[in-house]
Scaffold this active site. Structure first.
Site, PDB file in Angstrom:
ATOM      1  N   ASP A   9       0.378  -7.553   4.453  1.00 46.26           N
ATOM      2  CA  ASP A   9       1.268  -7.170   5.365  1.00 46.26           C
ATOM      3  C   ASP A   9       1.930  -7.361   6.213  1.00 46.26           C
ATOM      4  OD1 ASP A   9       1.789  -3.996   6.524  1.00 46.26           O
ATOM      5  OD2 ASP A   9       1.044  -4.651   7.631  1.00 46.26           O
ATOM      6  N   ASP A  11       4.537  -5.135   8.647  1.00 41.74           N
ATOM      7  CA  ASP A  11       5.100  -4.325  10.104  1.00 41.74           C
ATOM      8  C   ASP A  11       3.828  -3.915  10.553  1.00 41.74           C
ATOM      9  OD1 ASP A  11       7.749  -4.063  10.239  1.00 41.74           O
ATOM     10  OD2 ASP A  11       7.231  -2.169   8.807  1.00 41.74           O
TER      11      ASP A  11
END
Length: 219
Positions: A9, A11
């Protein structure tokens, strides 16, 4: 031979973008003449595609208005970037981790709720764009936790579910990994607490980059 793939991922996992996300979200709501959500509420939806995030923050509104707020958020974020107000620092040890994983034979990918443009700008800014062989964003996929991003990443990298690991800071990442049949490792420095990641099915939660590498190597 099937390739080994680590999908991150962005953020809350690779970069700490909470200041910019909260600022853009607050501006989007204020420009729509709405009271903005508080910081915990905003961070709780990071990782979802924007319309899905808006639906969680404003469930009583119509889907057309969710789309409208999503566009306002994009414009607010772009305005922050033009004013050099976007803050997305890499978390400590991330570059060394990426280098070490590459050297040990892992391919690297990203699956994120960011747009193509936002992800490219972020990774290029930190000089790590070319380390990733597959980049999957909300522009081309259903929102997490739908498995589309991971399924496409594996296809592009020549990896299989049993040789792929998903790394993320939210339950959406863990749920996406489960939907794709992929092992999931959480990180404890992001936007959902470790106990939420474990409850969602994370095989482990790392509290720093060194611990994360150990969990990946053991996968």
């Amino acid at each position: 031979m099937t390739n080994r793939l680590v999908v991150f991922d962005c953020d809350g996992t690779l970069v700490d973008s909470q200041h910019s996300i909260c600022a853009a979200m607050t501006r989007a709501f204020e420009e729509a003449r709405l009271s903005p959500p508080d910081r915990p509420a905003i961070l709780s939806v990071v990782g979802l595609s924007l319309p899905h995030a808006m639906a969680r923050l404003l469930p009583e509104a119509h889907s057309d208005f969710h789309d409208h707020l999503a566009e306002r958020y994009k414009l607010a974020f772009q305005a922050l970037r033009r004013a050099e107000g976007v803050q997305e620092p890499l978390y400590p040890g991330i570059v060394d981790l990426l280098v070490a994983l590459e050297e040990s034979g892992w391919l690297l990918g990203v699956a994120t709720g960011k747009s193509d443009r936002g992800l490219d700008l972020c990774l290029a800014h930190h000089g790590v764009r070319d380390r990733f062989v597959t980049l999957q964003t909300a522009d081309r996929h259903p929102s997490k936790p739908h498995p589309s991003m991971l399924l496409t990443a594996m296809a592009e990298a020549g990896a299989a579910p049993e040789t792929t690991v998903m790394i993320g800071d939210t339950s959406f990442d863990i749920d996406m990994a489960a939907a794709a049949g992929v092992r999931a490792i959480g990180v404890g420095w992001g936007y959902h607490p470790p106990d939420m990641l474990i409850a969602a099915g994370a095989h482990a939660v790392a509290m720093d980059s060194a611990e994360l590498r150990a969990h990946i190597d053991a996968a």
